[in-house]
Design an enzyme around this catalytic site. Structure first.
Site, PDB file in Angstrom:
ATOM      1  N   LYS A  52       0.842  -1.203   0.000  1.00 38.02           N
ATOM      2  CA  LYS A  52       0.000   0.000   0.000  1.00 38.02           C
ATOM      3  C   LYS A  52       0.880   1.257   0.000  1.00 38.02           C
ATOM      4  CE  LYS A  52      -3.887  -2.456   2.052  1.00 38.02           C
ATOM      5  NZ  LYS A  52      -4.892  -2.661   3.074  1.00 38.02           N
ATOM      6  N   GLN A  96      -5.185  -2.081   9.199  1.00 39.99           N
ATOM      7  CA  GLN A  96      -4.984  -3.379   8.558  1.00 39.99           C
ATOM      8  C   GLN A  96      -5.599  -4.499   9.407  1.00 39.99           C
ATOM      9  OE1 GLN A  96      -3.771  -3.637   5.490  1.00 39.99           O
ATOM     10  NE2 GLN A  96      -4.078  -5.854   5.477  1.00 39.99           N
ATOM     11  N   ASP A 119     -11.482   2.217   3.456  1.00 36.61           N
ATOM     12  CA  ASP A 119     -11.737   0.773   3.351  1.00 36.61           C
ATOM     13  C   ASP A 119     -13.236   0.498   3.163  1.00 36.61           C
ATOM     14  OD1 ASP A 119      -9.655  -1.077   3.343  1.00 36.61           O
ATOM     15  OD2 ASP A 119      -9.289  -0.888   5.499  1.00 36.61           O
TER      16      ASP A 119
HETATM   17  N1  LIG Z   1      -7.883  -2.998   6.321  1.00 36.22           N
HETATM   18  C1  LIG Z   1      -7.895  -4.027   5.459  1.00 36.22           C
HETATM   19  N2  LIG Z   1      -7.427  -5.220   5.835  1.00 36.22           N
HETATM   20  C2  LIG Z   1      -7.454  -6.250   4.925  1.00 36.22           C
HETATM   21  C3  LIG Z   1      -7.941  -6.053   3.601  1.00 36.22           C
HETATM   22  C4  LIG Z   1      -8.440  -4.788   3.266  1.00 36.22           C
HETATM   23  O1  LIG Z   1      -8.938  -4.540   2.123  1.00 36.22           O
HETATM   24  N3  LIG Z   1      -8.384  -3.785   4.212  1.00 36.22           N
HETATM   25  N4  LIG Z   1      -7.851  -7.081   2.663  1.00 36.22           N
HETATM   26  C5  LIG Z   1      -7.018  -8.232   2.938  1.00 36.22           C
HETATM   27  C6  LIG Z   1      -5.547  -8.044   2.647  1.00 36.22           C
HETATM   28  N5  LIG Z   1      -5.173  -7.157   1.523  1.00 36.22           N
HETATM   29  C7  LIG Z   1      -5.242  -5.809   1.719  1.00 36.22           C
HETATM   30  O2  LIG Z   1      -5.179  -5.284   2.783  1.00 36.22           O
HETATM   31  C8  LIG Z   1      -4.563  -7.663   0.342  1.00 36.22           C
HETATM   32  C9  LIG Z   1      -4.539  -9.004   0.059  1.00 36.22           C
HETATM   33  C10 LIG Z   1      -3.839  -9.483  -1.060  1.00 36.22           C
HETATM   34  C11 LIG Z   1      -3.182  -8.605  -1.912  1.00 36.22           C
HETATM   35  C12 LIG Z   1      -2.369  -9.075  -3.073  1.00 36.22           C
HETATM   36  O3  LIG Z   1      -1.907  -8.274  -3.854  1.00 36.22           O
HETATM   37  N6  LIG Z   1      -2.130 -10.374  -3.191  1.00 36.22           N
HETATM   38  C13 LIG Z   1      -1.215 -10.896  -4.183  1.00 36.22           C
HETATM   39  C14 LIG Z   1      -0.290 -11.871  -3.493  1.00 36.22           C
HETATM   40  C15 LIG Z   1       0.629 -11.132  -2.535  1.00 36.22           C
HETATM   41  C16 LIG Z   1       1.425 -12.024  -1.585  1.00 36.22           C
HETATM   42  O4  LIG Z   1       0.888 -12.427  -0.543  1.00 36.22           O
HETATM   43  O5  LIG Z   1       2.602 -12.255  -1.860  1.00 36.22           O
HETATM   44  C17 LIG Z   1      -1.999 -11.558  -5.299  1.00 36.22           C
HETATM   45  O6  LIG Z   1      -3.075 -12.102  -5.048  1.00 36.22           O
HETATM   46  O7  LIG Z   1      -1.492 -11.538  -6.426  1.00 36.22           O
HETATM   47  C18 LIG Z   1      -3.238  -7.268  -1.632  1.00 36.22           C
HETATM   48  C19 LIG Z   1      -3.924  -6.800  -0.517  1.00 36.22           C
HETATM   49  C20 LIG Z   1      -7.148  -8.599   4.412  1.00 36.22           C
HETATM   50  N7  LIG Z   1      -6.962  -7.472   5.276  1.00 36.22           N
END
Ligand SMILES: Nc1nc2c(c(=O)[nH]1)N[C@@H](CN(C=O)c1ccc(C(=O)N[C@@H](CCC(=O)O)C(=O)O)cc1)CN2
Length: 296
Positions: A52, A96, A119
């Site tokens: 982020k 988060q 969010d």
């Molecule tokens: N406050 C928040 N907490 C959480 C959220 C949210 O939207 N707001 N969502 C998830 C986690 N998340 C963002 O925070 C998130 C999850 C996955 C990815 C991502 O880019 N994944 C990659 C793999 C990355 C890796 O783990 O190496 C992919 O799928 O290609 C970004 C953001 C829970 N918590």
């Protein structure tokens, strides 16, 4: 079969946002400022919060990372949120998730100023979303809608089956897919751990959105021909042959399901990167609203 390439689309969106920021700078305006609060040392959360912050740099936003120890009390976190609510320089912030067990997540989300809740987790914003009012839409469901739109996926009159009823993904997704307009106008079934005949329900779906977190749950024999498959599952599975010691696995048996699907999101590189791009979009919106409320 067409791959819904979240990595590419998220990069396109970041380029679009960066162009907007350049225009803001030329007009001498303040650029959007996102803050992220991370409590504890969960490895995945550290990765996501790091992405982020990096993404903010890439598009030209200001960012502030607030790191708090895993022993942080609820009172301490609520005090930090009050500070961020009152800080006029910050347009939006996120806490988060997940939070350590000593902290009541609902209390924390309720404490965030709805105008800074990029969010979209505050009940006020969740309610507005359900009532088709303009608001911050939770980033992961928002990212899925954006993917469906950019790949021109038809959702009208289709049967969408959402697997998992989490507050972050499944529940809002089920509301958004049933809303008027496109992407939406879908007939939605929200399934969960108490759903009877779940495999039969999934087999009737035109669109499957799986947000379960169970690796390879969705098998080819469970889906109908030409279904649209959205995989929100991101599980880290130990794998010593990888540099990071793990691999990322989705809910979908990709190799086999992709042979039957019309559209499919890969993991990694599908929905995950869209989550970050849409958080930036919400932050841009927060900045615009903030500016308009000050100039009134
Ligand atoms: N406050 C928040 N907490 C959480 C959220 C949210 O939207 N707001 N969502 C998830 C986690 N998340 C963002 O925070 C998130 C999850 C996955 C990815 C991502 O880019 N994944 C990659 C793999 C990355 C890796 O783990 O190496 C992919 O799928 O290609 C970004 C953001 C829970 N918590």
């Amino acid at each position: 079969m067409e791959i819904l390439d979240g990595k590419k689309v998220s990069n396109d969106i970041k380029d679009e946002i960066a162009a907007e920021v350049q225009k803001m700078k030329k007009r001498g305006e303040k650029v959007p400022h996102l803050a992220a609060v991370l409590v504890g040392n969960d490895g995945a959360s550290l990765t996501y919060v790091g992405s982020k912050v990096k993404s903010c740099e890439r598009v030209g936003f200001e960012s502030t990372l607030v790191k708090m120890p895993s022993t942080t009390s609820e009172v301490e976190l609520l005090a930090k949120i009050k500070e961020l609510n009152e800080d006029n320089d910050i347009d939006g912030f996120i806490v988060q998730l997940p939070l350590p067990p000593q902290i009541d997540t609902q209390k924390v989300l309720l404490a965030v100023d709805p105008d800074k809740d990029v969010d979209g987790f505050h009940p006020m914003n969740f309610g507005k979303m359900a009532l088709d009012m303009s608001t911050f839409i939770p980033a992961t469901p928002f990212g899925i809608l954006e993917l469906l739109e950019r790949y021109d996926v038809d959702t009208k009159g289709k049967h969408t089956v959402v697997i998992g009823r989490s507050h972050i993904v499944g529940r809002p997704m089920s509301i958004l897919m049933g809303r008027k307009g496109w992407p939406g106008n879908s007939t939605v079934t929200l399934t969960h751990s108490h759903t009877k005949n779940i495999t039969q329900i999934i087999s009737q779906a035109d669109i499957v959105i799986s947000a379960l977190g169970v690796p390879n749950f969705l098998k080819a024999e469970m889906v109908k021909d030409d279904a649209v498959i959205i995989d929100v599952g991101i599980t880290r599975v130990p794998d010593e042959s990888r540099p990071r010691g793990y691999k990322i696995v989705g809910d979908v048996d990709y190799d086999n399901v992709s042979k039957k699907a019309s559209f499919i999101t890969p993991v990694p590189g599908g929905v995950g990167p869209m989550t970050i791009a849409m958080l930036l979009k919400n932050t841009l919106l927060a900045r615009e609203r903030h500016r308009n409320s000050v100039s009134k």
